[in-house]
Design a protein around this motif. Sequence first.
Motif, PDB file in Angstrom:
ATOM      1  N   MET A   1     -36.665  31.765  63.192  1.00 47.21           N
ATOM      2  CA  MET A   1     -37.718  32.599  63.783  1.00 47.21           C
ATOM      3  C   MET A   1     -39.064  32.432  63.077  1.00 47.21           C
ATOM      4  N   LEU A   2     -39.027  31.816  61.895  1.00 48.33           N
ATOM      5  CA  LEU A   2     -40.283  31.548  61.187  1.00 48.33           C
ATOM      6  C   LEU A   2     -40.954  30.275  61.690  1.00 48.33           C
ATOM      7  N   SER A   3     -40.189  29.435  62.362  1.00 51.87           N
ATOM      8  CA  SER A   3     -40.709  28.136  62.804  1.00 51.87           C
ATOM      9  C   SER A   3     -41.918  28.239  63.739  1.00 51.87           C
ATOM     10  N   PRO A   4     -42.014  29.242  64.647  1.00 54.79           N
ATOM     11  CA  PRO A   4     -43.207  29.303  65.505  1.00 54.79           C
ATOM     12  C   PRO A   4     -44.503  29.462  64.721  1.00 54.79           C
ATOM     13  N   VAL A   5     -44.440  30.189  63.611  1.00 54.90           N
ATOM     14  CA  VAL A   5     -45.643  30.376  62.801  1.00 54.90           C
ATOM     15  C   VAL A   5     -46.128  29.036  62.264  1.00 54.90           C
TER      16      VAL A   5
ATOM     17  N   MET B   1     -46.414  38.851  60.961  1.00 57.84           N
ATOM     18  CA  MET B   1     -46.342  38.215  62.283  1.00 57.84           C
ATOM     19  C   MET B   1     -46.568  39.233  63.395  1.00 57.84           C
ATOM     20  N   LEU B   2     -46.002  40.415  63.219  1.00 57.83           N
ATOM     21  CA  LEU B   2     -46.161  41.476  64.214  1.00 57.83           C
ATOM     22  C   LEU B   2     -47.617  41.905  64.321  1.00 57.83           C
ATOM     23  N   THR B   3     -48.282  42.014  63.182  1.00 61.65           N
ATOM     24  CA  THR B   3     -49.696  42.403  63.171  1.00 61.65           C
ATOM     25  C   THR B   3     -50.556  41.362  63.889  1.00 61.65           C
ATOM     26  N   VAL B   4     -50.310  40.085  63.603  1.00 61.71           N
ATOM     27  CA  VAL B   4     -51.068  39.013  64.262  1.00 61.71           C
ATOM     28  C   VAL B   4     -50.863  39.065  65.772  1.00 61.71           C
ATOM     29  N   SER B   5     -49.630  39.232  66.204  1.00 60.00           N
ATOM     30  CA  SER B   5     -49.336  39.231  67.644  1.00 60.00           C
ATOM     31  C   SER B   5     -49.968  40.426  68.344  1.00 60.00           C
ATOM     32  N   VAL B   6     -49.902  41.611  67.716  1.00 61.84           N
ATOM     33  CA  VAL B   6     -50.477  42.817  68.338  1.00 61.84           C
ATOM     34  C   VAL B   6     -51.999  42.699  68.428  1.00 61.84           C
TER      35      VAL B   6
ATOM     36  N   SER C   1     -34.282  22.583  56.305  1.00 67.66           N
ATOM     37  CA  SER C   1     -34.920  21.379  56.856  1.00 67.66           C
ATOM     38  C   SER C   1     -34.810  21.317  58.371  1.00 67.66           C
ATOM     39  N   ALA C   2     -33.698  21.822  58.913  1.00 67.64           N
ATOM     40  CA  ALA C   2     -33.473  21.721  60.358  1.00 67.64           C
ATOM     41  C   ALA C   2     -34.075  22.876  61.139  1.00 67.64           C
ATOM     42  N   ALA C   3     -34.294  24.024  60.475  1.00 66.88           N
ATOM     43  CA  ALA C   3     -34.755  25.222  61.187  1.00 66.88           C
ATOM     44  C   ALA C   3     -36.109  25.014  61.842  1.00 66.88           C
ATOM     45  N   ILE C   4     -37.027  24.370  61.133  1.00 67.23           N
ATOM     46  CA  ILE C   4     -38.387  24.213  61.663  1.00 67.23           C
ATOM     47  C   ILE C   4     -38.408  23.308  62.897  1.00 67.23           C
ATOM     48  N   PRO C   5     -37.863  22.078  62.823  1.00 72.70           N
ATOM     49  CA  PRO C   5     -37.877  21.246  64.037  1.00 72.70           C
ATOM     50  C   PRO C   5     -37.037  21.833  65.167  1.00 72.70           C
TER      51      PRO C   5
ATOM     52  N   TYR D   1     -46.896  36.424  72.358  1.00 77.62           N
ATOM     53  CA  TYR D   1     -45.617  36.973  72.795  1.00 77.62           C
ATOM     54  C   TYR D   1     -44.460  36.302  72.057  1.00 77.62           C
ATOM     55  N   ILE D   2     -44.614  35.009  71.772  1.00 74.06           N
ATOM     56  CA  ILE D   2     -43.589  34.297  70.997  1.00 74.06           C
ATOM     57  C   ILE D   2     -43.534  34.851  69.579  1.00 74.06           C
ATOM     58  N   PHE D   3     -44.727  35.059  68.987  1.00 73.69           N
ATOM     59  CA  PHE D   3     -44.787  35.654  67.649  1.00 73.69           C
ATOM     60  C   PHE D   3     -44.147  37.048  67.654  1.00 73.69           C
ATOM     61  N   LEU D   4     -44.437  37.825  68.676  1.00 73.26           N
ATOM     62  CA  LEU D   4     -43.919  39.185  68.776  1.00 73.26           C
ATOM     63  C   LEU D   4     -42.387  39.184  68.854  1.00 73.26           C
ATOM     64  N   ALA D   5     -41.848  38.300  69.689  1.00 69.28           N
ATOM     65  CA  ALA D   5     -40.392  38.214  69.836  1.00 69.28           C
ATOM     66  C   ALA D   5     -39.744  37.742  68.538  1.00 69.28           C
ATOM     67  N   ALA D   6     -40.341  36.718  67.897  1.00 67.86           N
ATOM     68  CA  ALA D   6     -39.784  36.188  66.646  1.00 67.86           C
ATOM     69  C   ALA D   6     -39.800  37.245  65.545  1.00 67.86           C
ATOM     70  N   ALA D   7     -40.909  37.993  65.437  1.00 67.18           N
ATOM     71  CA  ALA D   7     -41.011  39.041  64.412  1.00 67.18           C
ATOM     72  C   ALA D   7     -39.996  40.149  64.662  1.00 67.18           C
ATOM     73  N   THR D   8     -39.796  40.500  65.926  1.00 67.76           N
ATOM     74  CA  THR D   8     -38.824  41.542  66.262  1.00 67.76           C
ATOM     75  C   THR D   8     -37.410  41.118  65.865  1.00 67.76           C
TER      76      THR D   8
END
Length: 508
Positions: free
Chosen positions: A280-284, A345-350, A405-409, A426-433
């Motif tokens: 869930m950190l990979s989108p950032v 991440m939640l703050t950035v998305s909001v 190593s695999a999580a990001i790709p 919205y992707i950031f919001l979902a990932a942070a949740t």
Amino acid sequence: MATTEVKNRPLSRRVITAFLSGQAVSLLGSSLVQFAIIWYVTLQTNSATSMTIITVTSLIPQLIVAPFAGVWADRYDRRWLIMLSDFGIALATAWLMVMSLLNGLQTWMIYLVSAIRSLGGGIQSPANQALIPQITPEDKLVRINGIYSTISNMLMLLSPIFGGVLISLTPIWSVFLVDVVTAIIGISIMFFIPIPHQVTGKIVNALGKTPRLKEGDYWGFPEHRHDTVSQEGTPLQEDVITGRKALESGLSKFREGFSYVNKITPLRNLMLTYAGFMLMLSPVITLIPLFIRRHFGTEVWYITATETALFAGMAIGGLLVSFKGYFNSCLRTVRTSGLLVASVMLTVSVLALLDSILFSVFAVLALLLGMIVPFYSTAVTTLFQKEVESEYHGRVFALLYMIGSAAIPLGSILLGPLADFISIEYIFLAAATIQIVLMLTSLRTVPSTFEDETTPTHTRGSHINDRLTTEESIEHDPKEGDEATEYDPRNSSDVLTEPSYQDSENSC
């Protein structure tokens, strides 16, 4: 009149300092070459396909070799694994240097060396992580892991600057030369420092010779653990490391490590939580450039400033961890820092959804995010170093390395294409949740008693038996004096100052 015996500081401090210094020098060269390789391919090809190839060759080999590397780190001398992988990387880089000097450097050579470097890194990383608790007293693990994290983060921040200067002012072969020289320095340091053997506990250099101790000196390494595992059918340390079952495949040995993690429910749940969190950190990491373009503009300095803030924050966070020197609870630190990462991440998305985010605010949030990450990564690393039986360190850290190593790709593949259809916020919001849910769920799946229950009682809060280690090193047959080497580490600087912390059995 009573006299007080004055003891010198443990020599393990100097050994750890030398180890960290050697790794810092070696990582500097590797970081410069990695930057130079990407820059060279970009300038020569101007092709997205070429960048994809260089990314694949830098990633896939280390994922393939990681299971075997974990087995090797448990079976063979970790010092030699680190040195030989470093030597192989340096040899491949030297070939690039020669080809560049002969004006025969081609792109396919870059791809090949990138794959070799990835293989070397995949072998070296589990061995490094397994070696740290081998030479570091348990109450210093947080500090040393923090220093190691700071070194890595500082190099990520500085290597593009140094690499850019070198490439601008000198030919590319000079960058390759720097990597070869730094590798030689790192290998030389690893060769001469005395390290307790992972099987016997005997303190030796790379040639197997035990240095003599001067009067008043003592090693101060962790008490040697000859762990056994209670599960039926699981091999003892001797079986794992000396290769008694030499015909058994590396994958089979790796499955034993996987089975070990799976049998300890809190350990398995912790690793699954870590995997989900990193995913869930990979989108950032992957979508930040696109987020910046859509919300702030196309100027390059936006991305440069964001990356600088992020890496500077990681360097500051690593320094804070190393200065603090301990966590009251590694598990609680993992949860707290994980929730803080999700909150950023939640703050950035909001703010983005409200269309009220300023770049200055975004840069500050990137700095805060960077400062939090070392607390999370150091706590996770230390927790696994302390709670996993030592004979499984290599395989468990190989598994962690593969996940990281695999999580990001993988996250990029799963979540990246969504950015073309829905807003990134919205992707950031979902990932942070999901991250928040993972951290809160871990309260149930990884109970707080996990830290106390899984660690062997003879290592929890144990102190080094100075008299035993001193006698062990001094008890040396005079007839074998010609095989002992003089080692006077007083000339090297000591970065390991005494931490001011409470001596608590529950501290991490």
